[in-house]
Design a protein around this motif. Sequence first.
Motif, mmCIF file in Angstrom:
data_model
loop_
_atom_site.group_PDB
_atom_site.id
_atom_site.type_symbol
_atom_site.label_atom_id
_atom_site.label_comp_id
_atom_site.label_asym_id
_atom_site.label_seq_id
_atom_site.Cartn_x
_atom_site.Cartn_y
_atom_site.Cartn_z
ATOM 1 N N LEU A 175 -0.710 -1.188 -0.844
ATOM 2 C CA LEU A 175 -2.013 -0.973 -0.226
ATOM 3 C C LEU A 175 -2.618 0.401 -0.489
ATOM 4 O O LEU A 175 -3.664 0.727 0.075
ATOM 5 N N ARG A 176 -1.983 1.213 -1.348
ATOM 6 C CA ARG A 176 -2.472 2.581 -1.523
ATOM 7 C C ARG A 176 -3.911 2.618 -2.028
ATOM 8 O O ARG A 176 -4.738 3.435 -1.571
ATOM 9 N N GLY A 177 -4.250 1.745 -2.957
ATOM 10 C CA GLY A 177 -5.613 1.727 -3.469
ATOM 11 C C GLY A 177 -6.621 1.413 -2.380
ATOM 12 O O GLY A 177 -7.701 2.030 -2.306
ATOM 13 N N LEU A 178 -6.306 0.455 -1.513
ATOM 14 C CA LEU A 178 -7.191 0.125 -0.394
ATOM 15 C C LEU A 178 -7.331 1.309 0.552
ATOM 16 O O LEU A 178 -8.447 1.648 0.986
ATOM 17 N N LEU A 179 -6.223 1.971 0.854
ATOM 18 C CA LEU A 179 -6.274 3.109 1.768
ATOM 19 C C LEU A 179 -7.094 4.255 1.174
ATOM 20 O O LEU A 179 -7.821 4.946 1.896
ATOM 21 N N ASP A 180 -6.967 4.453 -0.145
ATOM 22 C CA ASP A 180 -7.770 5.493 -0.795
ATOM 23 C C ASP A 180 -9.256 5.193 -0.652
ATOM 24 O O ASP A 180 -10.071 6.095 -0.391
ATOM 25 N N ILE A 217 -8.131 7.063 3.725
ATOM 26 C CA ILE A 217 -6.927 7.244 4.543
ATOM 27 C C ILE A 217 -5.807 7.765 3.668
ATOM 28 O O ILE A 217 -5.495 7.192 2.623
ATOM 29 N N ASP A 218 -5.206 8.868 4.071
ATOM 30 C CA ASP A 218 -4.090 9.456 3.337
ATOM 31 C C ASP A 218 -2.806 9.187 4.129
ATOM 32 O O ASP A 218 -2.568 9.822 5.158
#
Length: 271
Positions: free
Chosen positions: A126-131, A135-136
């Motif tokens: 989900l890192r791309g979505l959080l970026d 959201i970090d």
Amino acid sequence: ILTLDLREEVPEMHGGEPLGALGLPQSPTLIEVTMALEAAGRDSRVKGLLARLDGEGPGLAQAQELRSALAAFRDRGKFAYAHADSFGEFGPGTVGYYLATAFDEIHLQPLGGLGLTGILIETPLLRGLLDNLGIDPAGGKRGAYKHGADIFTDSTLSPEHRESLESLADSLDAQIKSGIAEGRGMAVADVARLVDRGPYVAEEGQMAGLVDGLSYWREVTEQARDRAGAGSQLVSLEDYIGAIEAPPDDAPVVGLVRGVGQIQRGNSDHG
């Protein structure tokens, strides 16, 4: 002839089901099914087993447990027929078919399919979505092969994460192909080639030697009755379990502690 429905996962334990709260009959647990098959193997009245399967049903661990129980049942001279409307309805049916290969014969509904397609493992990142949301995530790994936080911190698989998933997939794939080869009397290499060519429609599956007959449930029932002999009756495994005599009071006692669910911090829901 005992009948058994394996189109859904077998519960590991009773409890928490609405039917149980009302005092109504519940589906037999995995240990009840395996113990009933053991008792049926010793029971001269039982001639065989007729089971309904599909592409879902029990997971791989349960399928392996049931395969062992079926092997012991058949070793006592009992027959076992499996029938499926379809192994995977427009989707994978590998594990369901793997379980079916523990039976003497596999029958597939003439318009069904055989989703023998191998193993697939998916993991969300989900890192791309959080970026995109600004959201970090704050978190770290406890080790290179600890991947719990990867879902939030990574946008691609790390080499260690990919290695562990591929190792797991290879292990499961090897177990399944070996079991299918043993059940169908094939070489593992031949099973591997058949998996690579899947999925199949019913006729293709029969031509490849993956199924024994293209039959409807009623037809398989008649074949089982013919094999069992005149006067044979169908008895559900649930009814058979209810009729098994209790062991004597002085029989040895074994304690069974079930561990069901995820390992997590906090208290257990069931005490």
